[in-house]
Write a protein that holds these residues in place. Sequence first.
Motif, PDB file in Angstrom:
ATOM      1  N   VAL A  30       0.942  -0.986   0.000  1.00 55.76           N
ATOM      2  CA  VAL A  30      -0.040  -0.044   0.069  1.00 55.76           C
ATOM      3  C   VAL A  30       0.844   1.155  -0.097  1.00 55.76           C
ATOM      4  O   VAL A  30       1.949   1.603   0.847  1.00 55.76           O
ATOM      5  N   SER A  31       0.673   2.138  -0.974  1.00 59.78           N
ATOM      6  CA  SER A  31       1.556   3.443  -1.107  1.00 59.78           C
ATOM      7  C   SER A  31       0.467   4.516  -0.894  1.00 59.78           C
ATOM      8  O   SER A  31      -0.574   4.464  -1.259  1.00 59.78           O
ATOM      9  N   THR A  32       0.941   5.250  -0.037  1.00 57.86           N
ATOM     10  CA  THR A  32       0.233   6.719   0.198  1.00 57.86           C
ATOM     11  C   THR A  32       1.080   7.819  -0.313  1.00 57.86           C
ATOM     12  O   THR A  32       1.862   7.597  -1.265  1.00 57.86           O
ATOM     13  N   GLY A  33       0.673   9.127  -0.222  1.00 57.04           N
ATOM     14  CA  GLY A  33       1.459  10.135  -0.543  1.00 57.04           C
ATOM     15  C   GLY A  33       2.941  10.573  -0.274  1.00 57.04           C
ATOM     16  O   GLY A  33       3.622  11.184  -0.704  1.00 57.04           O
ATOM     17  N   SER A  34       3.145   9.587   0.899  1.00 58.60           N
ATOM     18  CA  SER A  34       4.497   9.782   1.305  1.00 58.60           C
ATOM     19  C   SER A  34       5.374   8.687   1.860  1.00 58.60           C
ATOM     20  O   SER A  34       6.348   8.560   2.079  1.00 58.60           O
ATOM     21  N   ASP A  35       4.453   7.461   2.022  1.00 60.25           N
ATOM     22  CA  ASP A  35       5.075   6.184   2.632  1.00 60.25           C
ATOM     23  C   ASP A  35       4.499   5.171   1.846  1.00 60.25           C
ATOM     24  O   ASP A  35       3.395   4.958   1.301  1.00 60.25           O
ATOM     25  N   ILE A  36       5.310   3.874   1.846  1.00 58.63           N
ATOM     26  CA  ILE A  36       4.782   2.801   1.281  1.00 58.63           C
ATOM     27  C   ILE A  36       4.808   1.577   2.386  1.00 58.63           C
ATOM     28  O   ILE A  36       6.089   1.505   3.115  1.00 58.63           O
ATOM     29  N   VAL A  37       3.946   0.824   2.527  1.00 66.64           N
ATOM     30  CA  VAL A  37       4.039  -0.419   3.735  1.00 66.64           C
ATOM     31  C   VAL A  37       3.590  -1.630   2.698  1.00 66.64           C
ATOM     32  O   VAL A  37       3.074  -1.760   1.972  1.00 66.64           O
ATOM     33  N   LEU A  38       4.448  -2.545   3.421  1.00 66.51           N
ATOM     34  CA  LEU A  38       4.322  -3.994   2.851  1.00 66.51           C
ATOM     35  C   LEU A  38       3.512  -4.957   4.134  1.00 66.51           C
ATOM     36  O   LEU A  38       4.164  -4.847   4.974  1.00 66.51           O
ATOM     37  N   PHE A  39       2.574  -5.399   3.743  1.00 63.29           N
ATOM     38  CA  PHE A  39       1.871  -6.332   4.705  1.00 63.29           C
ATOM     39  C   PHE A  39       2.269  -7.608   4.356  1.00 63.29           C
ATOM     40  O   PHE A  39       1.560  -8.000   3.155  1.00 63.29           O
ATOM     41  N   PRO A  40       3.299  -8.403   4.580  1.00 63.00           N
ATOM     42  CA  PRO A  40       3.441  -9.836   4.218  1.00 63.00           C
ATOM     43  C   PRO A  40       2.513 -10.819   3.854  1.00 63.00           C
ATOM     44  O   PRO A  40       2.402 -11.799   3.344  1.00 63.00           O
ATOM     45  N   GLY A  41       1.367 -10.925   4.940  1.00 57.88           N
ATOM     46  CA  GLY A  41       0.339 -11.864   4.889  1.00 57.88           C
ATOM     47  C   GLY A  41       0.426 -12.533   6.084  1.00 57.88           C
ATOM     48  O   GLY A  41       1.671 -12.637   6.580  1.00 57.88           O
ATOM     49  N   ALA A  42      -0.653 -13.373   6.230  1.00 58.24           N
ATOM     50  CA  ALA A  42      -0.616 -14.357   7.201  1.00 58.24           C
ATOM     51  C   ALA A  42      -0.239 -13.873   8.633  1.00 58.24           C
ATOM     52  O   ALA A  42       0.303 -14.550   9.504  1.00 58.24           O
ATOM     53  N   GLY A  43      -0.706 -12.684   8.883  1.00 54.70           N
ATOM     54  CA  GLY A  43      -0.470 -11.946  10.269  1.00 54.70           C
ATOM     55  C   GLY A  43       0.943 -11.697  10.478  1.00 54.70           C
ATOM     56  O   GLY A  43       1.215 -11.105  11.538  1.00 54.70           O
ATOM     57  N   ARG A  44       1.878 -11.510   9.387  1.00 54.02           N
ATOM     58  CA  ARG A  44       3.117 -11.074   9.808  1.00 54.02           C
ATOM     59  C   ARG A  44       3.161  -9.625  10.062  1.00 54.02           C
ATOM     60  O   ARG A  44       2.442  -9.152   9.280  1.00 54.02           O
ATOM     61  N   PRO A  45       4.158  -8.944  10.948  1.00 50.63           N
ATOM     62  CA  PRO A  45       4.280  -7.656  11.029  1.00 50.63           C
ATOM     63  C   PRO A  45       4.571  -6.712   9.605  1.00 50.63           C
ATOM     64  O   PRO A  45       5.389  -7.474   8.815  1.00 50.63           O
ATOM     65  N   PRO A  46       4.068  -5.567   9.658  1.00 42.26           N
ATOM     66  CA  PRO A  46       4.193  -4.895   8.256  1.00 42.26           C
ATOM     67  C   PRO A  46       5.795  -4.097   8.253  1.00 42.26           C
ATOM     68  O   PRO A  46       6.539  -4.116   9.301  1.00 42.26           O
ATOM     69  N   SER A  47       5.987  -3.739   7.026  1.00 46.07           N
ATOM     70  CA  SER A  47       7.427  -3.271   6.915  1.00 46.07           C
ATOM     71  C   SER A  47       6.991  -1.797   6.143  1.00 46.07           C
ATOM     72  O   SER A  47       6.297  -1.930   5.301  1.00 46.07           O
ATOM     73  N   ILE A  48       7.967  -0.751   6.667  1.00 46.49           N
ATOM     74  CA  ILE A  48       7.570   0.548   6.036  1.00 46.49           C
ATOM     75  C   ILE A  48       8.607   1.319   5.439  1.00 46.49           C
ATOM     76  O   ILE A  48       9.527   1.344   6.175  1.00 46.49           O
TER      77      ILE A  48
END
Length: 383
Positions: free
Chosen positions: A42-60
């Motif tokens: 998911v990309s916003t106007g200033s950041d991008i986040v990765l939700f790896p799936g299966a409940g694993r924590p996101p990376s930004i």
Amino acid sequence: MAYQPDAAFAGLFRAFTSDPQSIGAHLTQQMAQQAEDAAMLVSTGSDIVLFPGAGRPPSIESFRKSTRGFIELTAVSHLPLALAYLARMREVAPHDDAWKSDAARLRQHAEATRDANSVALWREHVAVESFSGQERKIANLVDYTCGTTIEWLARAERNPELLSFECLNAEYFAAPPGAALAVPMNDVMFATFGLAFLDIVYRIGNWLRAQSLDWQRAMVLVSGRSGRPTAGATWASNNMCYLVWRASERVLQPERILVAPHAPSFSAAELPDAAGLAELERTYRSIWLNTRSSIDIARRLFPDQPAYRFDPTPADSMPPITSIDDRDATAARLRRIMEDPAQLLSNCVADYIVDQLHDNGNQPQNVAIPGFTNVSYPDMAKP
């Protein structure tokens, strides 16, 4: 009494998609269960986040105001443009001297910036990897832009006609070869846009490749507002779509990148707690999958009709840059991004920089940037 739809009809309406217990909601839930281990970007106007799936924590990862060098370069890129705005103020209200106080304040900021600028600042404080080896030239660019603009504003106090578009275009923005200006300010604006976006593409591209994503299954959502309120609402006009697609080495199907300008956004500077992030992830996955369900059903429902083939055009057909010295194209791009409300301002350089970085083996020092690589800025005195 205000009109209310018949209760039976309203119930039928909600039974399809507009209720949490509707058929559409249940289908989305089933799709979410099947794709729960698939990566979601998911990309916003200033950041991008990765939700790896299966409940694993996101990376930004951030790519705009909170990143090194972005404010510095953008501030310098805006400095020449500020003179055009002052000229427009004089034009709109010729008997109003309000522009004078704004011009004086701008000059003070430019003087402070020129004093703060140094090779050491770019090498040790900004310290951006993609600028390595170019710090002196960047410092020279900043010194030249500030010094030239400070002098122009000082002269305009005595001769306001210097802040007319006729004069600015002829002697400041598009000064011809051999003119008093060593480098026209159109070159400066394109160069600073290019340098800032080069760092974004280099860092985000490296970050994406380090995630080792399954691009065949990845879901990508460009969420919320990007830049000005009217801009970046389509795949072609939102350069993050093209950046992510090229980072996938074109494995990711473009149709799997959805732009949702009205979806919720987030900021790395003000992130929710873990529970809030988990709720955001559920919302983003629901938006993506709910949209995808219509696509999948259409392909099964109308098998005998011509299929829609999504074939986006990067940057919505920006004028092609045919060479590093193609000033007509770079100026045309600058005009396009200012004149077309649908364009992000960074689109004047985005597709060019993305392609150049990929064509040069992800080596930023080998990317040729018009207005920078092909020109020499006067050498500043201080280190």
